[in-house]
Design a protein around this motif. Structure first.
Motif, PDB file in Angstrom:
ATOM      1  N   LEU A  36      33.964  13.966 -15.773  1.00 48.40           N
ATOM      2  CA  LEU A  36      33.150  14.099 -14.570  1.00 48.40           C
ATOM      3  C   LEU A  36      31.720  13.687 -14.860  1.00 48.40           C
ATOM      4  O   LEU A  36      31.108  14.160 -15.826  1.00 48.40           O
ATOM      5  CB  LEU A  36      33.189  15.548 -14.063  1.00 48.40           C
ATOM      6  CG  LEU A  36      34.578  16.106 -13.728  1.00 48.40           C
ATOM      7  CD1 LEU A  36      34.469  17.537 -13.218  1.00 48.40           C
ATOM      8  CD2 LEU A  36      35.302  15.233 -12.706  1.00 48.40           C
TER       9      LEU A  36
ATOM     10  N   ILE B 254      36.927  23.262 -20.628  1.00 47.77           N
ATOM     11  CA  ILE B 254      35.782  22.624 -19.989  1.00 47.77           C
ATOM     12  C   ILE B 254      34.796  22.309 -21.112  1.00 47.77           C
ATOM     13  O   ILE B 254      34.224  23.219 -21.719  1.00 47.77           O
ATOM     14  CB  ILE B 254      35.096  23.533 -18.952  1.00 47.77           C
ATOM     15  CG1 ILE B 254      36.121  24.133 -17.975  1.00 47.77           C
ATOM     16  CG2 ILE B 254      34.004  22.774 -18.214  1.00 47.77           C
ATOM     17  CD1 ILE B 254      36.779  23.139 -17.066  1.00 47.77           C
TER      18      ILE B 254
ATOM     19  N   ILE C 103      42.499  15.909 -12.243  1.00 49.62           N
ATOM     20  CA  ILE C 103      43.612  16.378 -13.077  1.00 49.62           C
ATOM     21  C   ILE C 103      44.929  15.857 -12.506  1.00 49.62           C
ATOM     22  O   ILE C 103      45.872  15.560 -13.241  1.00 49.62           O
ATOM     23  CB  ILE C 103      43.633  17.917 -13.213  1.00 49.62           C
ATOM     24  CG1 ILE C 103      44.661  18.363 -14.268  1.00 49.62           C
ATOM     25  CG2 ILE C 103      43.948  18.603 -11.905  1.00 49.62           C
ATOM     26  CD1 ILE C 103      44.382  17.954 -15.676  1.00 49.62           C
TER      27      ILE C 103
ATOM     28  N   SER D  42      43.739  24.604 -21.184  1.00 55.09           N
ATOM     29  CA  SER D  42      42.677  23.964 -20.412  1.00 55.09           C
ATOM     30  C   SER D  42      41.332  24.238 -21.078  1.00 55.09           C
ATOM     31  O   SER D  42      41.082  25.331 -21.582  1.00 55.09           O
ATOM     32  CB  SER D  42      42.662  24.514 -18.986  1.00 55.09           C
ATOM     33  OG  SER D  42      43.886  24.263 -18.342  1.00 55.09           O
TER      34      SER D  42
ATOM     35  N   LEU E  99      42.154  24.316 -12.603  1.00 54.23           N
ATOM     36  CA  LEU E  99      42.989  23.475 -13.479  1.00 54.23           C
ATOM     37  C   LEU E  99      44.387  24.046 -13.622  1.00 54.23           C
ATOM     38  O   LEU E  99      45.392  23.343 -13.474  1.00 54.23           O
ATOM     39  CB  LEU E  99      42.345  23.375 -14.864  1.00 54.23           C
ATOM     40  CG  LEU E  99      41.257  22.341 -15.091  1.00 54.23           C
ATOM     41  CD1 LEU E  99      40.641  22.542 -16.472  1.00 54.23           C
ATOM     42  CD2 LEU E  99      41.799  20.929 -14.962  1.00 54.23           C
TER      43      LEU E  99
ATOM     44  N   ILE F 143      37.710  18.360  -9.849  1.00 52.15           N
ATOM     45  CA  ILE F 143      38.601  18.800 -10.928  1.00 52.15           C
ATOM     46  C   ILE F 143      40.059  18.696 -10.489  1.00 52.15           C
ATOM     47  O   ILE F 143      40.895  18.136 -11.206  1.00 52.15           O
ATOM     48  CB  ILE F 143      38.253  20.240 -11.361  1.00 52.15           C
ATOM     49  CG1 ILE F 143      36.989  20.227 -12.225  1.00 52.15           C
ATOM     50  CG2 ILE F 143      39.406  20.880 -12.124  1.00 52.15           C
ATOM     51  CD1 ILE F 143      36.518  21.600 -12.650  1.00 52.15           C
TER      52      ILE F 143
ATOM     53  N   VAL G   3      38.641  18.844 -19.675  1.00 54.64           N
ATOM     54  CA  VAL G   3      37.661  18.349 -18.710  1.00 54.64           C
ATOM     55  C   VAL G   3      36.353  18.104 -19.462  1.00 54.64           C
ATOM     56  O   VAL G   3      35.783  19.029 -20.036  1.00 54.64           O
ATOM     57  CB  VAL G   3      37.407  19.365 -17.585  1.00 54.64           C
ATOM     58  CG1 VAL G   3      36.392  18.819 -16.585  1.00 54.64           C
ATOM     59  CG2 VAL G   3      38.705  19.724 -16.885  1.00 54.64           C
TER      60      VAL G   3
ATOM     61  N   ALA H 124      36.707  27.177 -12.646  1.00 56.54           N
ATOM     62  CA  ALA H 124      37.176  25.806 -12.892  1.00 56.54           C
ATOM     63  C   ALA H 124      38.484  25.820 -13.688  1.00 56.54           C
ATOM     64  O   ALA H 124      39.410  25.058 -13.394  1.00 56.54           O
ATOM     65  CB  ALA H 124      36.111  25.016 -13.643  1.00 56.54           C
TER      66      ALA H 124
END
Length: 299
Positions: free
Chosen positions: A141, A24, A168, A22, A106, A164, A121, A102
């Motif tokens: 986003l 961000i 997802i 994952s 996820l 989120i 993301v 975050a």
């Protein structure tokens, strides 16, 4: 009959290498912040060359139906400067402190849905018309919209985490649809389940009803029988009517189709003996009517 894009996706599916980690990704938002703060007079050329052209996969995903063009984005900025300033001054700095949580959201959503591969993301600035979207390649986003939905740091955290988890879930849905032998028919019931399942999963992971849902949730509980009677008479058609993105003379809140889909998904999940298999069935969404029938939803 499959469209050329669906055929290509099916051909390439075994070779798509989805990420196992994952992430961000803030680079696009940071690029926009740098451009916005240093240029007293933005132009379409500056937006195009110093933001859109150097953008990530997130900008590529977000542009066609949301940003649309540098000219469109600049028009939205000029008419909503306070919205962009708020996102730049308050919400963008806050995301740095929320990255760890975050990533946890996820990973928890991935675990709940029995998925082996995650998605990136991308945090971007758009044309003030979308809080988020998803493709097989990741979720994007729109920070200026997310920030406008919150009145405090705590509210922004709630909005951010719920978007989120919601988006997802759409990533995993879209990946599942690619593997279907038949392209899903976009009936009102299908679209409602597509969105409602994402809201249901978000609530399951975060154990809350998001601020963005409160209005339609409150209205829905009060008017559930009437809403269902009207929805049921329309659900196998392809017209979305006032259930999504707009309201009519019924004066109901926007997007009540999300709420009806969430109620059906919840009823299906609660009746299922095997919760893990139930979530997989919901994500695959191969047969919207079969899920509705099995849910026995009938307020």
């Amino acid at each position: 009959m499959f469209s050329p894009k669906i055929i290509l996706a099916l051909i390439l599916l075994p070779f798509i290498n989805y990420t196992n980690a994952s992430e961000i990704i803030l680079k696009d938002a940071q690029n926009f912040a740098e451009l916005f703060k240093k240029q007293s007079h933005l132009t379409p050329h500056l937006l195009q060359t110093q933001y859109l052209d150097i953008g990530s996969k997130g900008i590529e995903i977000f542009t066609p139906r949301r940003i649309k063009s540098a000219e469109n984005m600049l028009s939205m900025i000029n008419h909503n400067k306070h919205v962009y300033n708020q996102a730049l001054d308050i919400c963008l700095p806050q995301i740095e402190s929320l990255k760890s949580e975050a990533l946890q959201t996820l990973n928890e959503t991935q675990k709940v849905l029995s998925q082996t591969q995650s998605a990136s993301v991308y945090i971007v600035f758009g044309a003030n018309n979308s809080g988020g979207t998803a493709s097989v390649n990741g979720l994007v986003l729109g920070l200026e919209v997310l920030c406008s939905l919150a009145q405090s740091k705590e509210e922004f955290k709630d909005v951010f985490m719920n978007f989120i988890a919601h988006e997802i879930t759409h990533v995993y849905q879209n990946r599942a649809y690619v593997t279907h032998k038949n392209k899903p028919e976009p009936t009102l019931l299908f679209v409602s389940l597509h969105e409602g399942i994402a809201d249901f999963v978000s609530g399951l992971v975060l154990n809350n009803i998001s601020n963005a849902e409160i209005l339609r949730h409150t209205y829905g509980l009060k008017h559930e029988k009437q809403l269902w009677k009207r929805f049921k008479s329309q659900m196998n058609g392809i017209k979305l009517g006032d259930w999504f993105y707009q309201t009519d003379t019924t004066n109901q809140p926007n997007d009540m189709g999300y709420w009806i889909g969430k109620r059906i998904a919840k009823a299906y999940y609660e009746r299922a003996e095997n919760k893990k298999e139930a979530l997989i069935t919901l994500i695959n969404l191969k047969d919207a009517n079969a899920i509705y029938r099995a849910s026995k939803y009938n307020p």
